[in-house]
Write an enzyme that holds these catalytic residues in place. Sequence first.
Site, mmCIF file in Angstrom:
data_model
loop_
_atom_site.group_PDB
_atom_site.id
_atom_site.type_symbol
_atom_site.label_atom_id
_atom_site.label_comp_id
_atom_site.label_asym_id
_atom_site.label_seq_id
_atom_site.Cartn_x
_atom_site.Cartn_y
_atom_site.Cartn_z
ATOM 1 N N HIS A 139 0.872 -1.188 0.000
ATOM 2 C CA HIS A 139 0.000 0.000 0.000
ATOM 3 C C HIS A 139 0.908 1.237 0.000
ATOM 4 O O HIS A 139 2.014 1.191 0.533
ATOM 5 C CB HIS A 139 -0.832 -0.064 1.286
ATOM 6 C CG HIS A 139 -1.899 0.973 1.435
ATOM 7 N ND1 HIS A 139 -1.621 2.281 1.758
ATOM 8 C CD2 HIS A 139 -3.247 0.886 1.345
ATOM 9 C CE1 HIS A 139 -2.761 2.954 1.864
ATOM 10 N NE2 HIS A 139 -3.764 2.133 1.610
ATOM 11 N N ASP A 216 3.129 -4.460 7.816
ATOM 12 C CA ASP A 216 1.929 -3.655 7.665
ATOM 13 C C ASP A 216 0.735 -4.582 7.886
ATOM 14 O O ASP A 216 0.393 -5.380 7.021
ATOM 15 C CB ASP A 216 1.910 -3.021 6.268
ATOM 16 C CG ASP A 216 0.618 -2.249 5.999
ATOM 17 O OD1 ASP A 216 -0.308 -2.313 6.825
ATOM 18 O OD2 ASP A 216 0.542 -1.593 4.942
ATOM 19 N N GLN A 219 -4.525 -4.908 7.010
ATOM 20 C CA GLN A 219 -5.481 -5.963 6.639
ATOM 21 C C GLN A 219 -5.264 -7.208 7.497
ATOM 22 O O GLN A 219 -6.219 -7.883 7.890
ATOM 23 C CB GLN A 219 -5.324 -6.353 5.161
ATOM 24 C CG GLN A 219 -5.542 -5.213 4.172
ATOM 25 C CD GLN A 219 -6.964 -4.689 4.151
ATOM 26 O OE1 GLN A 219 -7.915 -5.396 4.492
ATOM 27 N NE2 GLN A 219 -7.114 -3.444 3.772
ATOM 28 N N LYS A 242 -10.509 -0.235 10.135
ATOM 29 C CA LYS A 242 -10.716 -1.482 9.382
ATOM 30 C C LYS A 242 -11.018 -2.646 10.326
ATOM 31 O O LYS A 242 -11.402 -3.717 9.900
ATOM 32 C CB LYS A 242 -9.493 -1.789 8.522
ATOM 33 C CG LYS A 242 -9.287 -0.727 7.439
ATOM 34 C CD LYS A 242 -8.108 -0.993 6.532
ATOM 35 C CE LYS A 242 -7.904 0.225 5.648
ATOM 36 N NZ LYS A 242 -6.760 0.076 4.735
ATOM 37 N N CYS A 380 -4.638 2.590 -3.770
ATOM 38 C CA CYS A 380 -3.424 3.038 -3.075
ATOM 39 C C CYS A 380 -2.268 2.070 -3.283
ATOM 40 O O CYS A 380 -1.479 1.832 -2.348
ATOM 41 C CB CYS A 380 -3.672 3.228 -1.569
ATOM 42 S SG CYS A 380 -4.791 4.555 -1.208
HETATM 43 C C1 LIG Z 1 -5.731 0.853 4.781
HETATM 44 C C2 LIG Z 1 -4.335 0.393 4.664
HETATM 45 C C3 LIG Z 1 -3.261 1.201 5.075
HETATM 46 C C4 LIG Z 1 -3.440 2.614 5.585
HETATM 47 O O1 LIG Z 1 -4.240 2.687 6.708
HETATM 48 P P1 LIG Z 1 -4.869 4.097 7.133
HETATM 49 O O2 LIG Z 1 -5.897 3.729 8.097
HETATM 50 O O3 LIG Z 1 -5.425 4.709 5.874
HETATM 51 O O4 LIG Z 1 -3.786 4.918 7.689
HETATM 52 C C5 LIG Z 1 -1.980 0.695 4.965
HETATM 53 N N1 LIG Z 1 -1.769 -0.544 4.496
HETATM 54 C C6 LIG Z 1 -2.767 -1.353 4.105
HETATM 55 C C7 LIG Z 1 -2.440 -2.727 3.612
HETATM 56 C C8 LIG Z 1 -4.079 -0.913 4.159
HETATM 57 O O5 LIG Z 1 -5.064 -1.710 3.756
#
Ligand SMILES: *Cc1c(COP(=O)(O)O)cnc(C)c1O
Length: 422
Positions: A139, A216, A219, A242, A380
């Site tokens: 992302h 990260d 998800q 999320k 993104c």
């Molecule tokens: C949504 C997302 C982000 C960013 O999260 P924010 O809540 O927008 O700061 C980063 N990495 C992944 C894989 C995402 O799905």
Amino acid sequence: MTTRPSTASRSLSPDGGGDFDPYAARAQFPILSRTVNGKPLVYLDSAASAQKPRVVIDALTAAMEHSYANVHRGLHTLANETTEAFEAARESVARFLNAESPDQIIWTKGGTEAINLVASGLGQSIRPGDEIVITQMEHHANIVPWHMLRERFGAVLKWAPVTDDGALDMPALAALIGPRTRLVAVTHMSNVLGTVNDVRAIADLAHAAGALVLVDGCQGAVHCSPDVQALDADFYVFTGHKLFGPTGIGGLYGKRAALEALPPYQGGGEMIATVTEDTVTYAGLPHRFEAGTPPILEAIGLGAAIDWLGQFDAGAIRAHEAMLMDRVRVRLDGRNWLTEIGTAAGKGAIFTFTVDGAHAHDIAQVMDRYGVAVRAGLHCAEPLSRRFGVTSSARASFALYNTLEDADAFADAMIKAREFFA
Ligand SMILES: *Cc1c(COP(=O)(O)O)cnc(C)c1O
């Protein structure tokens, strides 16, 4: 769509979800009973942001109605009650991620800020030529902060490739890690491909080279039951909205030594030990990274979301979501105008696709007329789109509250959208 079929029971859910009843879970989300364009809402955009259960809405309201003040500084009852609730939320997150201690959970305003916190700290010791290994499936939140270290300090970005089915090319990744690698930054689960990476194997490769690993988990925290100790992650990033919690809250888990090695991120109140005209000393973890008034209500809301999520069997939810993906694939089988992007084994419930002869934005707009909410664009992840040779794609992302009826409505709406443009 929001009512449970009369024949369904907890153990005999038509979704075959074993211990998990998606209809009962769904009934706890007020927004999911609304209509869109005269049709029942079919919400398939949870990878962008998930809806909120009643308990989260109630936790925010209750805090504001009954027990609210600024945290930590006060000696009065409301300050103490709020501090307790705020720190209890941190404890909930620590349990959820299996962190060694709640001190190792730093609140941020989301996943993006958590990665920027690490990048900004690491940047202060980056020398020109130091390498950061990332992957083509990241992302932008896990790309751009490292690009900034490239621009500002001469860091070198090394890109691990993705195979045609959307898996990470592990031998190629291993070959990129070397003596100059400072950090390997990788997503736990791709927000586009649904691919779930073998984060532990990647951490082992990074550590063998003396590098740190940042995962990260924006998800992964939702779909992969992360255990940060089992993953051996130096940093694990998550975002609240999320995880069925509010916006404006997320965080960073770090190993104690990894966090203590980072310089403070922002300066201000709460993050200091002492301040004089000539000197400043900093507070310990986690406050050292939490300058200013934190997102108090948002943290309390996220704590409620995580406690709520904890009542379900995570494996049963995964099985339920996988079953929804199977249903979509069966319903759309043999449509030669449809391409699914990302078919790696064990992928999560994200269905990203293109339709021959129709732009993804147009497909998403027509589907919306049928009440079906999907996202379209680059998600993104522009380098990943380029890797698959598409300028845009549409994405349906499933969550625990989606049902077989949602999967069918999605397939039906896609077929109608395609007919519209064919
Ligand atoms: C949504 C997302 C982000 C960013 O999260 P924010 O809540 O927008 O700061 C980063 N990495 C992944 C894989 C995402 O799905």
